[in-house]
Design a protein around this motif. Sequence first.
Motif, PDB file in Angstrom:
ATOM      1  N   PRO A   1     -14.078  14.471  10.323  1.00 40.01           N
ATOM      2  CA  PRO A   1     -14.002  14.354   8.869  1.00 40.01           C
ATOM      3  C   PRO A   1     -13.785  12.902   8.444  1.00 40.01           C
ATOM      4  N   PRO A   2     -14.162  12.582   7.223  1.00 41.31           N
ATOM      5  CA  PRO A   2     -13.926  11.230   6.726  1.00 41.31           C
ATOM      6  C   PRO A   2     -12.443  11.033   6.409  1.00 41.31           C
TER       7      PRO A   2
ATOM      8  N   ILE B   1      -4.190  -2.649   8.215  1.00 37.46           N
ATOM      9  CA  ILE B   1      -4.933  -1.595   7.526  1.00 37.46           C
ATOM     10  C   ILE B   1      -6.073  -1.122   8.428  1.00 37.46           C
ATOM     11  N   PRO B   2      -6.138   0.182   8.716  1.00 39.61           N
ATOM     12  CA  PRO B   2      -7.223   0.703   9.566  1.00 39.61           C
ATOM     13  C   PRO B   2      -8.542   0.716   8.794  1.00 39.61           C
ATOM     14  N   LEU B   3      -9.158  -0.431   8.757  1.00 47.45           N
ATOM     15  CA  LEU B   3     -10.318  -0.668   7.916  1.00 47.45           C
ATOM     16  C   LEU B   3     -11.482   0.273   8.221  1.00 47.45           C
TER      17      LEU B   3
ATOM     18  N   ILE C   1     -14.124   5.435   1.053  1.00 44.27           N
ATOM     19  CA  ILE C   1     -14.214   6.547   2.006  1.00 44.27           C
ATOM     20  C   ILE C   1     -14.797   5.989   3.296  1.00 44.27           C
ATOM     21  N   CYS C   2     -14.193   6.362   4.425  1.00 49.18           N
ATOM     22  CA  CYS C   2     -14.568   5.837   5.740  1.00 49.18           C
ATOM     23  C   CYS C   2     -15.004   6.987   6.648  1.00 49.18           C
TER      24      CYS C   2
ATOM     25  N   GLU D   1      -5.863   7.333   5.177  1.00 49.95           N
ATOM     26  CA  GLU D   1      -5.470   8.647   4.663  1.00 49.95           C
ATOM     27  C   GLU D   1      -6.537   9.682   5.023  1.00 49.95           C
ATOM     28  N   ALA D   2      -6.087  10.839   5.465  1.00 39.37           N
ATOM     29  CA  ALA D   2      -7.004  11.911   5.847  1.00 39.37           C
ATOM     30  C   ALA D   2      -7.305  12.818   4.653  1.00 39.37           C
TER      31      ALA D   2
END
Length: 174
Positions: free
Chosen positions: A96-97, A59-61, A170-171, A66-67
């Motif tokens: 963007p997040p 998982i891309p923590l 949200i990242c 998701e974009a």
Amino acid sequence: MNGNWLRVSPNELEKARTDLGWAYELAITARDDNSERWAATGKAWNGFEFLLDRLGFEIPLVMGAEAFVELPDVEPDSDEMFDFLEDLEGDWGYGPPSYLTPVDVAAAASRLATLTEDSLVRGVNPQELSRADIYPGPWEGPDELAWVAHCLPDVQRYFAAAANDGAAVICWLD
């Protein structure tokens, strides 16, 4: 550059998908208030993700899975990219997040719970991070690895709480 997370309910995530300006205000307010909904890795974000990737963490923590918006197919430093980023709702920083769904968050929390600071850095030579051009660098000794690994307990608590709440995250980098 700093890695940031904002814990949001599934309903808030749906609203953020249609109104990034609203999500930006929520994120900045949470950060400025040092809310428990917000967490950050600071400048350790890239090293932390590198160490997780090395362990097969799927998982891309830090960067999210998701974009919210699709990036244009242009050179990163081009005028077109600059114009695109300028038109985003809110100054998220470096692009963007993105986000992790509640399912991603629960899976991440479960996998993070199995890690220790020692297991995160065991067998890692700091020069691996230098060769991979991992931010912020330079990676000259074990103290830098310990600095990154020191983030783990806070990240574990944050994602465990988010998973317990059924939250999305949200990242973004700023």
